[in-house]
Design a protein around this motif. Structure first.
Motif, PDB file in Angstrom:
ATOM      1  N   GLU A 150      -0.352  -0.457  44.722  1.00 51.19           N
ATOM      2  CA  GLU A 150      -0.982  -1.458  43.856  1.00 51.19           C
ATOM      3  C   GLU A 150       0.102  -2.246  43.110  1.00 51.19           C
ATOM      4  OE1 GLU A 150      -4.219   0.000  41.509  1.00 51.19           O
ATOM      5  OE2 GLU A 150      -4.452  -1.928  40.485  1.00 51.19           O
ATOM      6  N   SER A 153       1.938  -4.651  45.463  1.00 53.20           N
ATOM      7  CA  SER A 153       1.175  -5.812  45.907  1.00 53.20           C
ATOM      8  C   SER A 153       0.880  -6.750  44.740  1.00 53.20           C
ATOM      9  CB  SER A 153      -0.096  -5.402  46.658  1.00 53.20           C
ATOM     10  OG  SER A 153      -0.915  -4.648  45.827  1.00 53.20           O
ATOM     11  N   SER A 157       2.401 -10.564  44.777  1.00 54.44           N
ATOM     12  CA  SER A 157       1.402 -11.621  44.994  1.00 54.44           C
ATOM     13  C   SER A 157       1.649 -12.710  43.946  1.00 54.44           C
ATOM     14  CB  SER A 157      -0.007 -11.055  44.860  1.00 54.44           C
ATOM     15  OG  SER A 157      -0.236 -10.704  43.521  1.00 54.44           O
ATOM     16  N   ALA A 158       0.978 -13.835  44.141  1.00 52.34           N
ATOM     17  CA  ALA A 158       1.215 -14.977  43.241  1.00 52.34           C
ATOM     18  C   ALA A 158       0.991 -14.603  41.779  1.00 52.34           C
ATOM     19  CB  ALA A 158       0.303 -16.129  43.639  1.00 52.34           C
ATOM     20  N   GLY A 159      -0.056 -13.814  41.542  1.00 55.25           N
ATOM     21  CA  GLY A 159      -0.419 -13.485  40.167  1.00 55.25           C
ATOM     22  C   GLY A 159       0.621 -12.648  39.439  1.00 55.25           C
ATOM     23  N   ARG A 166      -2.911 -12.875  34.815  1.00 58.71           N
ATOM     24  CA  ARG A 166      -3.507 -11.876  35.697  1.00 58.71           C
ATOM     25  C   ARG A 166      -4.268 -10.816  34.907  1.00 58.71           C
ATOM     26  NH1 ARG A 166      -4.105  -8.839  40.341  1.00 58.71           N
ATOM     27  NH2 ARG A 166      -4.308  -6.854  39.313  1.00 58.71           N
ATOM     28  N   LYS A 169      -7.531 -12.095  33.861  1.00 57.18           N
ATOM     29  CA  LYS A 169      -8.526 -12.120  34.936  1.00 57.18           C
ATOM     30  C   LYS A 169      -9.045 -10.717  35.221  1.00 57.18           C
ATOM     31  CE  LYS A 169      -6.492 -16.008  37.419  1.00 57.18           C
ATOM     32  NZ  LYS A 169      -5.467 -16.249  38.447  1.00 57.18           N
ATOM     33  N   PHE A 173     -13.040  -8.805  34.846  1.00 57.69           N
ATOM     34  CA  PHE A 173     -13.797  -7.876  35.689  1.00 57.69           C
ATOM     35  C   PHE A 173     -14.404  -6.767  34.821  1.00 57.69           C
ATOM     36  CE2 PHE A 173     -14.390  -4.329  38.542  1.00 57.69           C
ATOM     37  CZ  PHE A 173     -14.738  -4.896  39.749  1.00 57.69           C
ATOM     38  N   THR A 196     -13.700 -11.476  43.317  1.00 60.02           N
ATOM     39  CA  THR A 196     -12.584 -10.528  43.458  1.00 60.02           C
ATOM     40  C   THR A 196     -12.435 -10.090  44.909  1.00 60.02           C
ATOM     41  OG1 THR A 196     -13.003  -9.770  41.211  1.00 60.02           O
ATOM     42  CG2 THR A 196     -11.673  -8.335  42.600  1.00 60.02           C
ATOM     43  N   VAL A 199     -10.696 -12.748  46.692  1.00 66.39           N
ATOM     44  CA  VAL A 199      -9.264 -12.780  46.344  1.00 66.39           C
ATOM     45  C   VAL A 199      -8.528 -11.680  47.113  1.00 66.39           C
ATOM     46  CG1 VAL A 199      -7.583 -12.367  44.487  1.00 66.39           C
ATOM     47  CG2 VAL A 199      -9.555 -13.842  44.068  1.00 66.39           C
ATOM     48  N   HIS A 200      -9.103 -10.484  47.157  1.00 65.94           N
ATOM     49  CA  HIS A 200      -8.463  -9.393  47.901  1.00 65.94           C
ATOM     50  C   HIS A 200      -8.294  -9.761  49.382  1.00 65.94           C
ATOM     51  CE1 HIS A 200      -9.690  -6.115  44.767  1.00 65.94           C
ATOM     52  NE2 HIS A 200      -8.556  -6.712  44.447  1.00 65.94           N
ATOM     53  N   VAL A 203      -5.433 -12.010  49.693  1.00 66.89           N
ATOM     54  CA  VAL A 203      -4.170 -11.269  49.531  1.00 66.89           C
ATOM     55  C   VAL A 203      -3.811 -10.532  50.836  1.00 66.89           C
ATOM     56  CG1 VAL A 203      -3.133  -9.298  48.327  1.00 66.89           C
ATOM     57  CG2 VAL A 203      -4.351 -11.056  47.023  1.00 66.89           C
ATOM     58  N   ILE A 223      -4.504  -3.328  50.435  1.00 67.10           N
ATOM     59  CA  ILE A 223      -5.859  -3.205  49.876  1.00 67.10           C
ATOM     60  C   ILE A 223      -6.883  -2.719  50.898  1.00 67.10           C
ATOM     61  CG2 ILE A 223      -7.445  -4.193  48.185  1.00 67.10           C
ATOM     62  CD1 ILE A 223      -5.632  -6.508  47.710  1.00 67.10           C
ATOM     63  N   ASP A 227      -7.323   2.309  49.448  1.00 66.34           N
ATOM     64  CA  ASP A 227      -6.582   1.837  48.265  1.00 66.34           C
ATOM     65  C   ASP A 227      -7.559   1.499  47.130  1.00 66.34           C
ATOM     66  OD1 ASP A 227      -4.046   2.004  49.490  1.00 66.34           O
ATOM     67  OD2 ASP A 227      -4.225  -0.008  50.339  1.00 66.34           O
ATOM     68  N   ILE A 228      -8.685   0.884  47.481  1.00 68.20           N
ATOM     69  CA  ILE A 228      -9.668   0.527  46.439  1.00 68.20           C
ATOM     70  C   ILE A 228     -10.250   1.795  45.815  1.00 68.20           C
ATOM     71  CG2 ILE A 228     -11.909  -0.576  45.996  1.00 68.20           C
ATOM     72  CD1 ILE A 228     -11.145  -2.755  47.952  1.00 68.20           C
ATOM     73  N   THR A 231      -7.836   3.105  43.318  1.00 66.16           N
ATOM     74  CA  THR A 231      -7.909   2.341  42.067  1.00 66.16           C
ATOM     75  C   THR A 231      -9.179   2.691  41.285  1.00 66.16           C
ATOM     76  OG1 THR A 231      -6.612   0.586  43.053  1.00 66.16           O
ATOM     77  CG2 THR A 231      -7.874   0.001  41.102  1.00 66.16           C
TER      78      THR A 231
HETATM   79  C1  HEM Z   1      -6.812  -9.380  42.313  1.00 69.29           C
HETATM   80  C2  HEM Z   1      -9.799  -6.060  40.437  1.00 69.29           C
HETATM   81  C3  HEM Z   1      -8.241  -2.890  43.748  1.00 69.29           C
HETATM   82  C4  HEM Z   1      -4.387  -5.744  44.403  1.00 69.29           C
HETATM   83  C5  HEM Z   1      -7.819  -8.777  41.592  1.00 69.29           C
HETATM   84  C6  HEM Z   1      -8.678  -9.450  40.655  1.00 69.29           C
HETATM   85  C7  HEM Z   1      -9.464  -8.503  40.086  1.00 69.29           C
HETATM   86  C8  HEM Z   1      -9.161  -7.242  40.709  1.00 69.29           C
HETATM   87  C9  HEM Z   1     -10.518  -8.729  39.010  1.00 69.29           C
HETATM   88  C10 HEM Z   1      -8.721 -10.942  40.396  1.00 69.29           C
HETATM   89  C11 HEM Z   1      -7.875 -11.308  39.283  1.00 69.29           C
HETATM   90  C12 HEM Z   1      -6.563 -11.808  39.734  1.00 69.29           C
HETATM   91  O1  HEM Z   1      -6.517 -12.754  40.524  1.00 69.29           O
HETATM   92  O2  HEM Z   1      -5.582 -11.253  39.289  1.00 69.29           O
HETATM   93  C13 HEM Z   1      -9.688  -4.922  41.224  1.00 69.29           C
HETATM   94  C14 HEM Z   1     -10.539  -3.759  41.149  1.00 69.29           C
HETATM   95  C15 HEM Z   1     -10.121  -2.864  42.102  1.00 69.29           C
HETATM   96  C16 HEM Z   1      -8.985  -3.477  42.756  1.00 69.29           C
HETATM   97  C17 HEM Z   1     -11.677  -3.580  40.150  1.00 69.29           C
HETATM   98  C18 HEM Z   1     -10.647  -1.494  42.475  1.00 69.29           C
HETATM   99  C19 HEM Z   1     -11.631  -0.831  41.907  1.00 69.29           C
HETATM  100  C20 HEM Z   1      -7.015  -3.367  44.164  1.00 69.29           C
HETATM  101  C21 HEM Z   1      -6.096  -2.644  44.990  1.00 69.29           C
HETATM  102  C22 HEM Z   1      -4.998  -3.434  45.155  1.00 69.29           C
HETATM  103  C23 HEM Z   1      -5.250  -4.675  44.447  1.00 69.29           C
HETATM  104  C24 HEM Z   1      -6.342  -1.255  45.551  1.00 69.29           C
HETATM  105  C25 HEM Z   1      -3.733  -3.172  45.931  1.00 69.29           C
HETATM  106  C26 HEM Z   1      -3.372  -2.026  46.442  1.00 69.29           C
HETATM  107  C27 HEM Z   1      -4.732  -6.996  43.935  1.00 69.29           C
HETATM  108  C28 HEM Z   1      -3.918  -8.186  44.092  1.00 69.29           C
HETATM  109  C29 HEM Z   1      -4.628  -9.254  43.520  1.00 69.29           C
HETATM  110  C30 HEM Z   1      -5.852  -8.662  42.993  1.00 69.29           C
HETATM  111  C31 HEM Z   1      -2.560  -8.247  44.779  1.00 69.29           C
HETATM  112  C32 HEM Z   1      -4.262 -10.729  43.497  1.00 69.29           C
HETATM  113  C33 HEM Z   1      -3.443 -11.151  42.378  1.00 69.29           C
HETATM  114  C34 HEM Z   1      -3.043 -12.611  42.545  1.00 69.29           C
HETATM  115  O3  HEM Z   1      -3.808 -13.500  42.140  1.00 69.29           O
HETATM  116  O4  HEM Z   1      -1.995 -12.851  43.089  1.00 69.29           O
HETATM  117  N1  HEM Z   1      -8.157  -7.446  41.626  1.00 69.29           N
HETATM  118  N2  HEM Z   1      -8.757  -4.712  42.212  1.00 69.29           N
HETATM  119  N3  HEM Z   1      -6.482  -4.596  43.862  1.00 69.29           N
HETATM  120  N4  HEM Z   1      -5.880  -7.329  43.277  1.00 69.29           N
HETATM  121 FE1  HEM Z   1      -7.351  -6.055  42.799  1.00 69.29          FE
END
Ligand code: HEM
Length: 409
Positions: A150, A153, A157-159, A166, A169, A173, A196, A199-200, A203, A223, A227-228, A231
């Motif tokens: 996590e 990544s 990633s951009a964020g 980030r 954002k 959630f 979301t 977005v995943h 990514v 992801i 992985d989810i 998290t």
């Molecule tokens: C983006 C929540 C699992 C990696 C996001 C965003 C939310 C979120 C709300 C959108 C906000 C943003 O753009 O930053 C969650 C939730 C998860 C989960 C509730 C599981 C219950 C994961 C996992 C990974 C991950 C397992 C990686 C192993 C990312 C990445 C972004 C992202 C890389 C994009 C950030 C960007 O904008 O560059 N996630 N996530 N997420 N998440 Fe998750």
């Protein structure tokens, strides 16, 4: 060696409150198998003999988002869905037709969602928001930086380049999830979860193109459903255990409702039903198998933790950074604190360890003695809550946007 790391994982698990006396069970349980008789990790004998969740990404959203990114449609989508906020808002106009069709199909609750339980969970969230803010924000939030996949990544990633944005954002959630009518037509969580999920999916297409991510990643597509789930354990399962450990009044029906809310949430993120733990006992056992042993520091995670904790320096928490560091150590263990290089403040440590339990007892009406530190903790909590409630810069809308590239370097 294996024993040593197992022992270390157990010690850490105990500190995090996610290891109990449960007997070892297979990591990923299978379809409806509340007894945990499912597949072993990677054995390919998962639910209904399908693949394990580490081999599942998102069949519906991933190819679509690859097309949207490569076709240059993302800026238009981001603009079009800015005002798409409430669960019962119509799918916005101006979207590519296949993207609109996907949203129309994905944007509803699963048939097994139970509105009565979701309502109970919402009420529970409201009553327990103090502890939830603290635990999600300082517990789960910082724990995410020692979940290497996590952290890497998110960092690349951009964020990752703008953690304040980030974090805002991500708080959206949690905020939308915790609202009273979150899952009702007038609530916002179904939309937030679907954004979301998209977005995943983006990514998953983008990160494998990042030379930086490729250099540090141990998987080719990020992801996975596994992985989810990891998290989810760092959020739901962890918080659930901490509430029990802190002896917050938490009746069985609230526990069940809180689990149900998370089950629906991770299903909306694309995790197939059959891979979602059916009971807290199952979740806890799975967490013990798939979360605790993988926690470890990384260059990216250490930088992210510093960013996140530095964020809080911008608002007046009413406490020192030393106190903040010690609170993180208190909820996540010294092991994690040491990994992240959180400077010690022994006076603050002693205060947290004695005054926090007294604060809880008083707040819960279980002790008539108001601790002298009551107002300090109260202000601390309010400040952390503000981070959630500010909902990022836009205030009223859900500011989740799809990235079109990765972090540059
Ligand atoms: C983006 C929540 C699992 C990696 C996001 C965003 C939310 C979120 C709300 C959108 C906000 C943003 O753009 O930053 C969650 C939730 C998860 C989960 C509730 C599981 C219950 C994961 C996992 C990974 C991950 C397992 C990686 C192993 C990312 C990445 C972004 C992202 C890389 C994009 C950030 C960007 O904008 O560059 N996630 N996530 N997420 N998440 Fe998750």
């Amino acid at each position: 060696m294996e024993n040593l790391s197992r022992r270390k994982a157990l010690t850490l698990g105990v500190a995090l409150g996610i290891v109990g006396a449960a007997a070892p069970v297979p990591a990923w349980a299978s379809a409806g198998s509340t007894a945990g008789t499912g597949a072993l990790t990677g054995a390919g004998a998962g639910a209904a003999a399908g693949p394990g969740p580490e081999w599942i990404w998102d069949e519906a959203a991933d190819p679509l988002m690859a097309r949207m990114i490569d076709g240059g449609h993302v800026p238009a989508i981001n603009r079009a869905w800015e005002k798409w906020v409430n669960n019962n808002d119509p799918i916005p106009g101006g979207l590519p037709s296949d993207f609109a069709a996907y949203l129309a199909q994905a944007n509803h609750l699963p048939s097994w969602a139970d509105q009565a339980k979701l309502q109970r969970a919402a009420d529970f969230n409201r009553r327990r928001d103090t502890y939830l803010f603290m635990l999600y924000g300082l517990g789960s939030g910082i724990m995410s930086t020692v979940i290497p996949r996590e952290a890497k990544s998110v960092y690349w990633s951009a964020g990752g380049a703008d953690m304040q944005d980030r974090a805002a954002k991500t708080f959206t959630f949690g905020y939308d999830l915790s609202q009273l009518g979150a899952f009702k037509p007038t609530g916002q969580f179904v939309v937030t979860a679907n954004k979301t999920r998209v977005v995943h999916a983006a990514v998953r297409h983008l990160l494998p193109q990042s030379p930086h991510w490729k250099a540090v990643a141990d998987e080719s597509i990020p992801i996975s459903a596994a992985d989810i789930l990891v998290t989810f354990h760092s959020l739901g399962t962890y918080v659930h255990q901490k509430l029990l450990e802190w002896r917050i009044p938490y009746p069985a029906a609230d526990q069940e409702a809180f689990l149900h809310m998370w089950q629906v949430a991770i299903h909306l993120l694309g995790v197939p039903y059959e891979h979602i733990p059916k009971t807290w006992a199952e979740a806890r056992a799975q967490s013990q198998q798939v979360l605790t042993p993988i926690l470890t520091p990384s260059t990216e995670g250490i930088a992210l933790a510093e960013d996140l904790l530095g964020l809080t320096a911008q608002i007046d928490l009413g406490v020192t950074r030393g106190f903040l560091n010690e609170f993180v150590r208190y909820v996540l263990s010294d092991q994690v604190g040491d990994w992240l290089g959180l400077r010690r403040d022994y006076a603050a440590a002693a205060l947290v360890r004695t005054a926090w339990p007294a604060f809880i007892l008083f707040r819960e009406g279980l002790s008539p003695v108001m601790p002298g530190t009551f107002y300090m903790f109260d202000q601390f909590i309010r400040a952390i809550a503000m981070l959630f409630l500010n909902k990022g810069s836009s205030g009223t809308t859900t500011p989740i946007t799809i990235p079109i590239g990765n972090r540059a370097g």
